[in-house]
Design an enzyme around this catalytic site. Structure first.
Site, short mmCIF file in Angstrom:
data_model
loop_
_atom_site.label_atom_id
_atom_site.label_comp_id
_atom_site.label_asym_id
_atom_site.label_seq_id
_atom_site.Cartn_x
_atom_site.Cartn_y
_atom_site.Cartn_z
N CYS A 336 -21.42 151.30 50.67
CA CYS A 336 -22.05 152.73 50.27
C CYS A 336 -20.44 153.83 51.69
O CYS A 336 -19.44 154.15 50.80
CB CYS A 336 -23.53 153.13 50.64
N HIS A 433 -26.24 148.66 47.41
CA HIS A 433 -26.80 148.16 48.58
C HIS A 433 -28.01 147.69 48.00
O HIS A 433 -28.66 147.05 46.64
CB HIS A 433 -28.00 149.97 48.85
#
Length: 493
Positions: A336, A433
């Protein structure tokens, strides 16, 4: 027509942050769910950058774990106010799952403005539940914050929910913290607390009987139990940065993974499955320490403040360490915000993370990132095409990343590619994630980095379930569960 009785509910307050409230609520959720109750976790206000994606937005990671313990899907009503720190002086506001602006630290009185939404979410949860277990935040004895409090006794009084106060004996001073909390609370707040409990005791519990008696005599509160230290808590996802730690030393590990800990680190439970792999040694590198030269993989974790963390990374000299690691043939993975940092440039034209501007990235991936309004929050099924392994993960991010290296995306979500990789495959990044919770994906990725299969018998998801079951049994042995239920049922109109 008979008036509807309020749903039984009980609030667990703590004498301070990180006394184990989240874990206690999770264990009680599993315990009561296994007794056939429709139990729901609730936290009025949370402050954490470790968030979870739900079908309707994001909530604190702890509430997602508590929902899992209760055997229900997580929902934004379980954590209606989530404050995600962006600096030492302000946080992003997530209100019932969606971004709702920014809260400066000096403007804490605004938090009281969210009480209507907090009560609305609580009532919706209550309507579908047999029991609601509420977790407080920090300490209810912070009298300077009491006027507009929605996280502790401000909520308890508004919703008429009785509470118990938990003290952490492991950190010391538990008698003073419990008795002192009683002393500084006003009479109406004090009346909402009906009992206390001691958490994280090491040694022979009977030796603390005199301490329990002292607290009970000074406060008038009965003790619901002394809970011994639960060693297996390290195998459950942590929410608080205070819990951020490396795994134990593993001299026989085949792969060392180094993670620089930056100020805005977010969703760091991505690392939990690696920490539990016998063949992997995970080391968390704090500021002021160089990245180890013998690491096979460097992971740049998620970040709530990508631009700030990029600047810190350079200040610490970690960019130089990463470049040297790359020259030695090491692997680098960005998650991310860490993915964004690996590119050629990060642009924030609207100042979404602070001051508007741009900064050069590490240049290890041929991509550019632009931060734009409209946060992506979703759960996804994904595939690791190189191995054919699949799993479930989630996305929580601002911005888009584009460039030539996205043609070698390491993951696929349906027909959409995710992430980017360098031509030699040694540098990669993704917006996903939680991908390492998939055993097949984790093993495939680690084997690719280590240059061969790593022995692994870890069933991560089954392990989490087993630990939750054992946590519930642990609490049943050491807490007065009948008294806890009685307090919850004593909630009056």
């Amino acid at each position: 027509m008979a008036e509807r009785r309020p749903t039984p509910a009980l609030m667990l307050l703590g004498t301070g942050s990180n006394v184990g409230k989240s874990l206690l609520v999770a264990g009680l959720c599993r315990l009561f769910a296994d007794r056939g109750l429709k139990v729901r976790p609730f936290k009025p206000q949370n402050m954490s950058n470790n968030a979870a994606a739900t079908a309707f937005g994001e909530i604190g990671r702890a509430q997602a774990l508590q929902a899992r313990a209760a055997r229900v899907a997580p929902h934004v009503d379980m954590n209606p106010v989530l404050l995600k720190p962006e600096s030492d002086t302000g946080s992003q506001i997530i209100l019932q799952g969606r971004v709702a602006g920014h809260l400066a630290s000096g403007d804490f009185t605004r938090r009281g403005d969210f009480l209507p939404q907090v009560l609305e979410s609580f009532e919706r949860l209550s309507d579908e539940a047999d029991l609601v277990l509420v977790e407080g935040a920090g300490s209810p004895a912070e009298t300077n914050l009491r006027a507009r409090d929605i996280a502790n006794l401000g909520f308890a009084r508004a919703a008429n929910v009785p509470a118990i106060l938990v003290g952490d004996i492991d950190r010391g001073g538990v008698i003073a913290s419990l008795v002192g909390s009683h002393a500084v609370l006003d009479e109406a707040d004090r009346a909402m607390i009906r009992a206390f409990a001691i958490n994280r005791f090491r040694g022979e519990v009977s030796l603390f009987k005199a301490g329990v008696d002292t607290i009970a005599q000074a406060t008038g509160w009965p003790c619901l139990g002394v809970v011994p230290w639960f060693n297996e808590a390290i195998h459950l996802p942590a929410e608080d940065g205070l819990d951020l730690a490396a795994g134990p030393p593993k001299p026989g590990a085949k792969l060392k993974v180094a993670v620089p800990v930056m100020p805005g680190i977010a969703n760091f439970d991505d690392l939990d499955p690696l920490k539990q792999e016998d063949a992997v040694e995970l080391v968390m590198i704090r500021r002021g320490t160089a990245l180890p030269g013998d690491a096979g993989l460097i992971i740049l974790p998620g970040s709530k403040t990508t631009m700030r963390d990029l600047a810190v990374l350079r200040t610490e000299g970690w960019d130089i360490d990463i470049a040297a690691h790359r020259r030695r043939g090491g692997h680098v993975l960005g998650l991310c915000g860490g993915y964004q940092i690996l590119g050629r440039v990060v642009r924030d034209p609207l100042g979404l993370e602070g001051t508007a501007g741009e900064a050069p990235g590490l240049g290890l991936l041929d991509i550019e990132t632009v931060l734009e309004p409209g946060k992506t929050v979703r759960e996804v099924a994904f595939e690791h095409p190189a191995s054919g392994a699949t799993g479930r993960a989630y996305e929580i991010h601002l911005g888009r990343s584009e460039g030539p290296d996205t043609a070698r995306a390491p993951f696929r979500i349906g027909t959409r590619q995710d992430g980017a990789a360098s031509p030699d495959g040694r540098v990669a990044g993704t917006y996903l994630h939680g991908m390492f919770t998939s055993d097949a994906v984790r093993r495939a990725c680690m084997a690719q980095i280590a240059g061969g299969a790593l022995e692994s018998t870890l069933d991560y998801e089954a392990g989490v379930e087993a630990v939750l079951d054992r946590l519930a049994a642990h609490l049943e042995r050491h807490l007065d569960i009948a008294a806890i239920l009685a307090l919850a049922h004593a909630r009056s109109v």
